[in-house]
Scaffold this motif. Structure first.
Motif, PDB file in Angstrom:
ATOM      1  N   VAL A 123      26.891  88.598  47.261  1.00 14.10           N
ATOM      2  CA  VAL A 123      28.204  88.120  47.652  1.00 14.10           C
ATOM      3  C   VAL A 123      28.732  87.064  46.685  1.00 14.10           C
ATOM      4  N   HIS A 124      30.010  86.811  46.813  1.00 10.87           N
ATOM      5  CA  HIS A 124      30.660  85.691  46.125  1.00 10.87           C
ATOM      6  C   HIS A 124      31.430  84.913  47.182  1.00 10.87           C
ATOM      7  N   ALA A 125      31.267  83.599  47.187  1.00 17.57           N
ATOM      8  CA  ALA A 125      31.961  82.771  48.169  1.00 17.57           C
ATOM      9  C   ALA A 125      32.399  81.469  47.515  1.00 17.57           C
ATOM     10  N   GLN A 126      33.512  80.950  47.974  1.00 17.77           N
ATOM     11  CA  GLN A 126      34.011  79.674  47.499  1.00 17.77           C
ATOM     12  C   GLN A 126      34.095  78.701  48.657  1.00 17.77           C
ATOM     13  N   ARG A 127      34.102  77.422  48.328  1.00 14.31           N
ATOM     14  CA  ARG A 127      33.974  76.358  49.321  1.00 14.31           C
ATOM     15  C   ARG A 127      34.827  76.620  50.571  1.00 14.31           C
ATOM     16  N   GLY A 128      34.122  76.609  51.721  1.00 22.71           N
ATOM     17  CA  GLY A 128      34.787  76.744  53.006  1.00 22.71           C
ATOM     18  C   GLY A 128      35.220  78.147  53.377  1.00 22.71           C
ATOM     19  N   GLY A 129      34.963  79.128  52.502  1.00 21.64           N
ATOM     20  CA  GLY A 129      35.462  80.473  52.751  1.00 21.64           C
ATOM     21  C   GLY A 129      34.408  81.427  53.279  1.00 21.64           C
ATOM     22  N   GLU A 130      34.855  82.629  53.568  1.00 20.21           N
ATOM     23  CA  GLU A 130      33.961  83.713  53.981  1.00 20.21           C
ATOM     24  C   GLU A 130      33.369  84.358  52.730  1.00 20.21           C
ATOM     25  N   PRO A 131      32.146  84.866  52.806  1.00 26.38           N
ATOM     26  CA  PRO A 131      31.571  85.547  51.642  1.00 26.38           C
ATOM     27  C   PRO A 131      32.266  86.880  51.385  1.00 26.38           C
ATOM     28  N   ARG A 132      32.556  87.167  50.130  1.00 23.75           N
ATOM     29  CA  ARG A 132      33.124  88.456  49.736  1.00 23.75           C
ATOM     30  C   ARG A 132      32.007  89.352  49.231  1.00 23.75           C
ATOM     31  N   MET A 133      31.909  90.555  49.781  1.00 28.18           N
ATOM     32  CA  MET A 133      30.848  91.464  49.384  1.00 28.18           C
ATOM     33  C   MET A 133      31.116  91.983  47.970  1.00 28.18           C
ATOM     34  N   VAL A 134      30.149  91.781  47.073  1.00 27.69           N
ATOM     35  CA  VAL A 134      30.311  92.236  45.692  1.00 27.69           C
ATOM     36  C   VAL A 134      29.796  93.656  45.538  1.00 27.69           C
ATOM     37  N   GLU A 135      28.558  93.903  46.023  1.00 24.42           N
ATOM     38  CA  GLU A 135      27.942  95.211  45.811  1.00 24.42           C
ATOM     39  C   GLU A 135      26.718  95.333  46.710  1.00 24.42           C
ATOM     40  N   GLU A 136      26.475  96.533  47.233  1.00 29.62           N
ATOM     41  CA  GLU A 136      25.274  96.740  48.030  1.00 29.62           C
ATOM     42  C   GLU A 136      24.044  96.655  47.130  1.00 29.62           C
ATOM     43  N   VAL A 137      22.992  96.007  47.635  1.00 30.59           N
ATOM     44  CA  VAL A 137      21.790  95.788  46.826  1.00 30.59           C
ATOM     45  C   VAL A 137      20.846  96.970  46.992  1.00 30.59           C
ATOM     46  N   THR A 138      21.019  97.968  46.158  1.00 30.00           N
ATOM     47  CA  THR A 138      20.064  99.068  46.042  1.00 30.00           C
ATOM     48  C   THR A 138      19.012  98.677  45.001  1.00 30.00           C
ATOM     49  N   ILE A 139      18.011  99.510  44.810  1.00 29.44           N
ATOM     50  CA  ILE A 139      16.969  99.177  43.836  1.00 29.44           C
ATOM     51  C   ILE A 139      17.523  99.116  42.408  1.00 29.44           C
ATOM     52  N   PRO A 140      18.349 100.053  41.953  1.00 34.70           N
ATOM     53  CA  PRO A 140      18.933  99.923  40.607  1.00 34.70           C
ATOM     54  C   PRO A 140      19.778  98.659  40.459  1.00 34.70           C
ATOM     55  N   VAL A 141      20.501  98.292  41.507  1.00 36.72           N
ATOM     56  CA  VAL A 141      21.303  97.066  41.461  1.00 36.72           C
ATOM     57  C   VAL A 141      20.394  95.854  41.368  1.00 36.72           C
ATOM     58  N   LEU A 142      19.334  95.858  42.172  1.00 38.98           N
ATOM     59  CA  LEU A 142      18.411  94.727  42.181  1.00 38.98           C
ATOM     60  C   LEU A 142      17.853  94.449  40.794  1.00 38.98           C
ATOM     61  N   SER A 143      17.578  95.499  40.018  1.00 34.44           N
ATOM     62  CA  SER A 143      16.944  95.313  38.713  1.00 34.44           C
ATOM     63  C   SER A 143      17.854  94.601  37.711  1.00 34.44           C
ATOM     64  N   ARG A 144      19.149  94.589  37.969  1.00 32.90           N
ATOM     65  CA  ARG A 144      20.040  93.911  37.022  1.00 32.90           C
ATOM     66  C   ARG A 144      20.625  92.605  37.561  1.00 32.90           C
ATOM     67  N   LEU A 145      20.225  92.203  38.777  1.00 33.59           N
ATOM     68  CA  LEU A 145      20.825  91.012  39.360  1.00 33.59           C
ATOM     69  C   LEU A 145      20.489  89.743  38.581  1.00 33.59           C
ATOM     70  N   ASP A 146      19.229  89.565  38.187  1.00 30.43           N
ATOM     71  CA  ASP A 146      18.876  88.338  37.467  1.00 30.43           C
ATOM     72  C   ASP A 146      19.664  88.213  36.166  1.00 30.43           C
ATOM     73  N   ASP A 147      19.902  89.331  35.515  1.00 33.50           N
ATOM     74  CA  ASP A 147      20.686  89.316  34.284  1.00 33.50           C
ATOM     75  C   ASP A 147      22.133  88.915  34.580  1.00 33.50           C
ATOM     76  N   GLU A 148      22.709  89.484  35.631  1.00 33.98           N
ATOM     77  CA  GLU A 148      24.096  89.159  35.986  1.00 33.98           C
ATOM     78  C   GLU A 148      24.224  87.710  36.432  1.00 33.98           C
ATOM     79  N   TRP A 149      23.262  87.263  37.227  1.00 38.00           N
ATOM     80  CA  TRP A 149      23.312  85.883  37.707  1.00 38.00           C
ATOM     81  C   TRP A 149      23.162  84.890  36.556  1.00 38.00           C
ATOM     82  N   ALA A 150      22.290  85.200  35.601  1.00 36.02           N
ATOM     83  CA  ALA A 150      22.137  84.323  34.440  1.00 36.02           C
ATOM     84  C   ALA A 150      23.450  84.228  33.664  1.00 36.02           C
ATOM     85  N   GLY A 151      24.134  85.351  33.535  1.00 36.24           N
ATOM     86  CA  GLY A 151      25.427  85.348  32.860  1.00 36.24           C
ATOM     87  C   GLY A 151      26.444  84.489  33.585  1.00 36.24           C
TER      88      GLY A 151
END
Length: 423
Positions: A123-151
């Motif tokens: 998810v992505h959320a900003q102060r005081g707001g509701e979380p916005r769903m970015v993408e469902e965490v499947t196994i292929p998605v999970l493998s690239r999350l650390d790279d995206e988060w580092a960016g």
């Protein structure tokens, strides 16, 4: 730091770091799973206090302190959050046919998990707001999350270089938890060619990326970097873990469960050295507020266990300001360390055939009526009680334990916050 301490599992450690308080005070005793609420609502957090002191505050990656809205990062002091609310295996343990065929190959069980009330996206959320769903965490998605988060954290660092405000970045990787799915760039890159080891290589690369971002934006000289782990390895999932020089693992108060790597780096301010001085991760609460010029913001309406370690870090050959370290095993005061000695009255067994307790950790509770005393310099595996030879220390130890218990009488702790599932 060779004597850096977390709590026995991830959620208690994270909540203690952000509140400066032991789990028995903030109430997050075990990891909340599958939609269970957290307990940070009502707590005063480091991010909140730094924000009030004029800092920009950013959280990236794994949160795992509850999915209820009040406990999410954007509502406990962070300006922005980019990550997921739980823990990686919760997104994968019903998707991988190799590890979980009984779920994957059963439509009924797959449907059952899908209907569990937990957030299945990052998810992505900003102060005081509701979380916005970015993408469902499947196994292929999970493998690239650390790279995206580092960016995302790199871009935050670059953006803040153009601002006058100081900032606080709380970056938590997805790896190396079980099960591990490293980014394709790192698959097979470790000598063992194993996913866990490959993930360690990836995490090392991520730390390098963030430090290089500080360097190229001219912020390295005035940024304190802390790298650590929120608990010891979870040996129930070996080889998705690593052996340590110490006894037992995650979920325990043996040294292998709570004694973790601790690296503090501040170019030109911290002299390169190794120290065995005691530092609990919750000490960062008071230390960072002091370094931010806001020590008066440490709350006075509740008991805060954090100790200001500024002089330990910055003085040449500085000594730790923590004399005693207290080990809690959920609701049990388990042990105390002073110097090289550890006195233990309660522990979890480290027999892999014992029952599994709440939180997924192996072991049964053990009580030592007379207590045990270990010399951690002579016996880091905690195998030989030294008490009969060191009775002279008993009075010091008992007085310290009595003083610690008295703080709970003067400042009653909050009840556990993760015992009920979200409706």
């Amino acid at each position: 730091l060779t004597s850096c301490y977390s709590e026995p599992s991830c959620t208690p450690s994270r909540a203690s770091l952000l509140t400066g308080r032991l789990p028995m005070r903030h109430g997050l005793l075990v990891p909340p799973m599958y939609g269970m609420p957290g307990g940070l609502a009502g707590e005063t957090t480091l991010s909140q206090l730094l924000s009030e002191a004029g800092y920009a505050t950013q959280a990236v990656g794994k949160w795992h302190m509850g999915e209820n809205l009040e406990s999410q990062p954007q509502n406990v002091g962070f300006d922005d959050f980019f990550g997921f609310l739980s823990v990686s295996d919760m997104y994968t343990e019903w998707r991988d046919p190799y590890f979980f065929p009984e779920i994957v190959y059963s439509d009924e069980r797959t449907s059952w998990v899908k209907n569990e009330p937990f957030n299945k996206c990052w998810v992505h959320a900003q102060r005081g707001g509701e979380p916005r769903m970015v993408e469902e965490v499947t196994i292929p998605v999970l493998s690239r999350l650390d790279d995206e988060w580092a960016g995302y954290s790199e871009r935050f660092i670059e953006r803040m270089a153009g601002e006058k405000r100081p900032w606080f970045l709380y970056h938590c990787t997805r790896g190396a938890h079980f099960d591990n799915y490293p980014h394709e760039k790192f698959r097979g890159k470790s000598p063992s060619k194993h996913p866990y080891k490959d993930t360690i290589i990836e995490l090392d690369d991520i730390v390098g990326r963030l430090v290089r971002a500080l360097e190229r934006t001219g912020q390295l000289d005035n940024t304190l970097v802390f790298v650590s782990s929120d608990n010891g390895p979870e040996m129930e999932t070996w080889p998705d873990a690593a052996f340590t020089p110490f006894r037992c693992a995650k979920g325990s108060t043996w040294e292998g469960g709570v004694r973790v790597p601790g690296i503090l780096y501040w170019k030109g301010m911290i002299e390169p050295r190794t120290s065995d001085g005691l530092l609990a991760q919750l000490d960062l609460f008071a230390t960072l507020l002091a370094l931010a010029g806001a020590p008066e913001r440490v709350p006075g309406d509740r008991y805060v266990d954090s100790i200001d370690q500024t002089s330990f870090l910055l003085a040449p050959d500085g000594l730790s300001n923590r004399k005693f370290h207290y080990y809690w095993l959920t609701v049990n005061l388990s042990a105390l360390r002073v110097g090289e000695y550890k006195y233990m009255t309660t522990a979890i067994s480290d027999d892999s055939t014992d029952v599994v307790n709440p939180g997924g950790f192996t072991g049964v509770l053990q009580q030592f009526p007379y207590g045990r005393l270990y010399n951690l310099y002579l016996d880091p595996k905690e195998t030989h009680s030294y008490l009969i030879r060191k009775l002279v220390y008993i009075e010091v130890i008992m007085r310290a334990l009595a003083r610690h218990r008295a703080t709970f009488q003067k400042w009653p702790n909050r009840p556990p916050q993760v015992t009920a599932r979200r409706s």
